[in-house]
Design a protein around this motif. Structure first.
Motif, mmCIF file in Angstrom:
data_model
loop_
_atom_site.group_PDB
_atom_site.id
_atom_site.type_symbol
_atom_site.label_atom_id
_atom_site.label_comp_id
_atom_site.label_asym_id
_atom_site.label_seq_id
_atom_site.Cartn_x
_atom_site.Cartn_y
_atom_site.Cartn_z
ATOM 1 N N THR A 6 45.630 42.896 42.236
ATOM 2 C CA THR A 6 46.869 43.066 41.472
ATOM 3 C C THR A 6 47.666 41.776 41.426
ATOM 4 N N GLU A 7 47.744 41.094 42.549
ATOM 5 C CA GLU A 7 48.476 39.836 42.599
ATOM 6 C C GLU A 7 47.802 38.784 41.722
ATOM 7 N N PRO A 57 41.938 50.674 24.205
ATOM 8 C CA PRO A 57 43.272 51.264 24.074
ATOM 9 C C PRO A 57 43.629 52.236 25.185
ATOM 10 N N ARG A 58 42.640 52.673 25.960
ATOM 11 C CA ARG A 58 42.895 53.639 27.025
ATOM 12 C C ARG A 58 43.070 52.980 28.394
ATOM 13 N N MET A 59 42.982 51.681 28.425
ATOM 14 C CA MET A 59 43.153 50.962 29.692
ATOM 15 C C MET A 59 44.432 50.138 29.638
ATOM 16 N N THR A 60 45.083 50.005 30.774
ATOM 17 C CA THR A 60 46.263 49.156 30.846
ATOM 18 C C THR A 60 45.839 47.693 30.903
ATOM 19 N N VAL A 61 46.806 46.828 30.688
ATOM 20 C CA VAL A 61 46.530 45.391 30.758
ATOM 21 C C VAL A 61 45.993 45.026 32.141
ATOM 22 N N ALA A 64 41.716 42.994 35.439
ATOM 23 C CA ALA A 64 41.115 43.119 36.776
ATOM 24 C C ALA A 64 39.620 43.426 36.719
ATOM 25 N N GLU A 65 39.135 43.892 35.562
ATOM 26 C CA GLU A 65 37.736 44.297 35.457
ATOM 27 C C GLU A 65 36.762 43.172 35.793
ATOM 28 N N PRO A 66 36.924 41.947 35.241
ATOM 29 C CA PRO A 66 36.003 40.867 35.647
ATOM 30 C C PRO A 66 36.101 40.529 37.135
ATOM 31 N N ILE A 85 51.915 44.463 33.325
ATOM 32 C CA ILE A 85 50.643 44.863 33.922
ATOM 33 C C ILE A 85 50.302 46.328 33.660
ATOM 34 N N ASN A 86 51.295 47.179 33.514
ATOM 35 C CA ASN A 86 51.045 48.616 33.336
ATOM 36 C C ASN A 86 51.198 49.073 31.884
#
Length: 356
Positions: A131-132, A107-111, A116-118, A148-149
């Motif tokens: 980002t793209e 819940p503390r991270m944006t979409v 992008a984490e993987p 995204i945000n």
């Protein structure tokens, strides 16, 4: 042809009670001598009642849980006993879609950060292009790049599941384990997510292990079906064969329990009697004999092998060739054609969920 995934005699025991000195007193065998294969681009559905070991098997395949015995082979590579460091490339090749999308998102991270984490962990895309790439993945699952945000609480249940799917896609996997991916969603949203999973499979060519207890869903998405009962595979075969000619009494009971939206349909099959036995102390012989209407003395003492007989698909039943005809276990044929056309029209109109 080498299968994508091969599981041989896989078992997992959990200790449920120990002495004061730590010696195991009671154990439960959640997965009991399971063998199966998944081909490239194939969907294998794993079905059964809650508590039969479906999710545990999925986690064993992903090596989130260590097996007690047996082997797991991914494209010819034995991954059963790999170290955590050696498992990192395997993690990229096998991804998981969870049952509850809200619980599986931070819940503390944006979409954008979660998808992008993987990409960052596996160094799939350079930092300047992440980002793209995240925007492309969001659009691939039916969301907007403008999301995204945003944070998980700003989305509906179906949209959150699309985010989870996008995160799994980011790793460019070969196999995706779907653990009840639509059971937490509204009925009107399930068909959208199922259609999305089918479209993504056609586009990217990965395989699914689709874990579910909803056979009406499984019938429309799976190439093959494996039926599980108290940790054991009791029947496995092509979807049309398992639904059209079930060879195990438990499979017949599951199919007969599918709700039929037709007031004129009259069910002729008796429902299962009795409760699911405790996995801590399962029945001897065939685990299903305490609830089986066709059980004989041999069923209480001898475990039936999962074998094919007389040209049929494999089933673990001593009397699979003596069972009566299964013509009355066809709920799909009992559906009013007008309802089928209406449901098909609804699916055609609801292919995309509205943006938040």
């Amino acid at each position: 042809m080498t299968p994508l995934l091969k599981v041989d005699h896989l078992s997992k025991e959990f200790v449920v009670e120990r002495t004061v000195f730590g010696r195991p007193v009671k154990t439960v065998r959640a997965v009991d001598d399971v063998s199966l294969e998944i081909g490239k681009g194939e969907t294998l559905a794993l079905v059964g009642e809650s508590g039969c070991g479906k999710s545990t098997l999925g986690r064993l395949i992903m090596r989130l849980v260590d097996p007690s015995s047996g082997t797991i082979t991914l494209t010819g590579q034995d991954i059963t006993s790999l170290s955590d460091r050696s498992l990192k490339p395997v993690r990229r090749r096998v991804q998981l879609i969870f049952q509850d999308p809200f619980a599986s998102l931070n819940p503390r991270m944006t979409v954008g950060q979660m998808v992008a984490e993987p990409l960052m962990l596996h160094d799939i895309v350079p930092a300047a292009k992440r980002t793209e790439r995240v925007k492309e993945l969001l659009q691939a699952v039916g969301l907007s790049a403008q999301h995204i945000n945003r944070y998980p609480h700003e989305f509906s249940g179906g949209q959150r599941q699309r985010i989870v799917i996008a995160r799994a896609l980011a790793a460019e996997p070969e196999l995706i384990v779907c653990d009840e991916p639509v059971s937490a969603l509204d009925v009107s949203i399930r068909s959208q997510v199922l259609n999305l999973l089918a479209d993504l499979q056609k586009q990217f060519g990965f395989s699914y292990l689709f874990i579910s207890h909803d056979l009406s869903v499984v019938r429309h998405i799976a190439d093959r079906v494996a039926v599980m009962y108290l940790g054991r595979i009791v029947e496995i075969g092509a979807t049309e064969d398992v639904f059209g000619d079930p060879r195990h009494p438990y499979t017949r009971a599951l199919i007969a329990s599918i709700p039929v939206p037709n007031p004129g349909w009259r069910e002729t099959t008796r429902p299962l009697e009795g409760d699911l036995p405790s996995p801590i102390n399962p029945p001897s012989g065939c685990h299903f004999h305490t609830r089986c209407p066709y059980a004989q003395p041999i069923c209480t003492t001898e475990r039936p092998a999962l074998v094919s007989s007389q040209g049929h698909h494999p089933a673990a039943c001593h009397f699979q060739n003596e069972l009566p005809a299964a013509d009355d276990l066809m709920p799909v044929e009992a559906v009013d054609p007008r309802l089928s056309r209406l449901f098909g029209a609804f699916q055609a109109l609801s292919t995309k969920e509205p943006a938040a």
